[in-house]
Design a protein around this motif. Sequence first.
Motif, PDB file in Angstrom:
ATOM      1  N   GLN A 101      10.836  44.029  12.127  1.00 42.47           N
ATOM      2  CA  GLN A 101      10.393  45.433  12.146  1.00 42.47           C
ATOM      3  C   GLN A 101       9.118  45.675  11.348  1.00 42.47           C
ATOM      4  OE1 GLN A 101      13.785  47.556  10.751  1.00 42.47           O
ATOM      5  NE2 GLN A 101      14.899  47.227  12.651  1.00 42.47           N
ATOM      6  N   LEU A 102       8.690  44.692  10.559  1.00 45.17           N
ATOM      7  CA  LEU A 102       7.500  44.921   9.721  1.00 45.17           C
ATOM      8  C   LEU A 102       6.267  45.025  10.612  1.00 45.17           C
ATOM      9  CD1 LEU A 102       8.236  42.384   6.827  1.00 45.17           C
ATOM     10  CD2 LEU A 102       8.687  44.851   6.863  1.00 45.17           C
ATOM     11  N   LYS A 161      13.987  53.356   4.105  1.00 47.97           N
ATOM     12  CA  LYS A 161      13.028  54.134   4.907  1.00 47.97           C
ATOM     13  C   LYS A 161      12.239  55.040   3.973  1.00 47.97           C
ATOM     14  CE  LYS A 161      16.203  56.042   7.263  1.00 47.97           C
ATOM     15  NZ  LYS A 161      17.167  56.712   8.078  1.00 47.97           N
ATOM     16  N   SER A 191      10.142  49.039   3.340  1.00 47.83           N
ATOM     17  CA  SER A 191      10.612  48.405   4.574  1.00 47.83           C
ATOM     18  C   SER A 191      11.044  46.958   4.346  1.00 47.83           C
ATOM     19  CB  SER A 191       9.599  48.545   5.713  1.00 47.83           C
ATOM     20  OG  SER A 191       8.390  47.988   5.343  1.00 47.83           O
ATOM     21  N   GLY A 208       5.395  52.478   1.905  1.00 53.18           N
ATOM     22  CA  GLY A 208       6.129  52.211   3.142  1.00 53.18           C
ATOM     23  C   GLY A 208       6.467  50.730   3.260  1.00 53.18           C
ATOM     24  N   ARG A 247      14.934  42.665   9.910  1.00 54.69           N
ATOM     25  CA  ARG A 247      14.066  43.377   8.960  1.00 54.69           C
ATOM     26  C   ARG A 247      12.626  42.867   9.060  1.00 54.69           C
ATOM     27  NH1 ARG A 247      16.628  43.468   3.232  1.00 54.69           N
ATOM     28  NH2 ARG A 247      18.171  44.612   4.438  1.00 54.69           N
TER      29      ARG A 247
END
Length: 380
Positions: A9-10, A133, A128, A124, A6
């Motif tokens: 992905q930022l 999503k 996230s 967003g 996680r």
Amino acid sequence: MRLSARADQLRPSAIRRIAERAGTAKHPLIRLDIGEPDFPEPAVLSTIGNEIFAAGSSYLPTRGLPAFREALAQEFTTIIGTPIEADGVFVTAGASAALTAAVALFADAGDTVLIPSPGYPGYGMFASVLGAKTVGYALDPDDDWRPDLGQIEQGLRDGARAVVLNSPNNPTGSLITPADLQAIVELCRRFDAWVIADEVYHSIQFTGEVMNAYRHAPDRTIAVYSFSKTYSMTGFRIGIAIVPELLREKFSMLMLGAVSSVAQQAGLRVLETEADTLPMLAHYRDRQAVAADALAEHGLASWAPEGTFYRLIALPEGVVDAMDFAVALVDAGVATVPGPAFGELTGFGTRYVRLSLTRPDAEIREAIGIIARVARESTT
Ligand SMILES: Cc1ncc(COP(=O)(O)O)c(C=O)c1O
């Protein structure tokens, strides 16, 4: 070095590139990129420090200081126009923490939340960090930025768990009409989804009816407010969530850190002494008029906002990329936020930059003169 998937992905937001360039600029720069109010903080804050610190402190209920929640309940009974009990009021670390908790309450990892496009980039990021999503629903620039109800319906049909509504909207300054609110609430009922109503700019609205989603759907809505813009108290980190009865216990478990007692005591004193927001509203209405005049004088097109201290400037034909344009503006002495930072749904974001009208009038005029010059240079 191993991080969680996680965290991996930022991604940094599009604003970062401009902020970094602005932060290292060696030349004078007019900062119209940040949504930092320039209306003064309530005067009472300069006198109450000793009193608040002398009272000492202890651990607090995570929902907030009881006396502050009582005062907020009274205040929001007036603002929302329906009785609000203190039990339904939560004090959060800015609207940001309230919005994050609302997403955590409704969406599992992998679930979708519908957000306005263009919209506040925070949505967003909040989703996230939780592994959720966001999917944008378009606001139509040719129809007062009205939300595309068909896209909201499709998103809910596809399983979205909540719809974020922001009125007045950052960055467009547009409103959600009562009819559209009604339609969206009905869709949420039909698909068993929730409304997350971000009303942090409710006191900076020049025309029309305030959205007040909680009044219309108190069983379906978490309504979010903030002292950041309402009282020019961004650094105090005071947000407010108005939460329906059946969600309160779970919502309180998501409040991992209470807001500092010092900030909450200060917030209480502000409500007791200086809760009138009309002078602030007049300040930003005048500022919008200054910007409108200067833009007209330089032949630059913009959308007239119905609220907020933001204004979107349409880039002249021939300027193809708002990001490159915003970089050129920083180099010429003005920091703005390029459209792509607010969501990329239709590619429309490449056609405007956002000004935050939170600098003195003279700087606004000077900045608009610079923007007009860079626009001319970019199209010739
Ligand atoms: C639409 C919107 N929602 C939420 C926030 C966050 O507000 P806070 O400072 O209360 O966390 C902002 C800040 O700019 C905003 O523009």
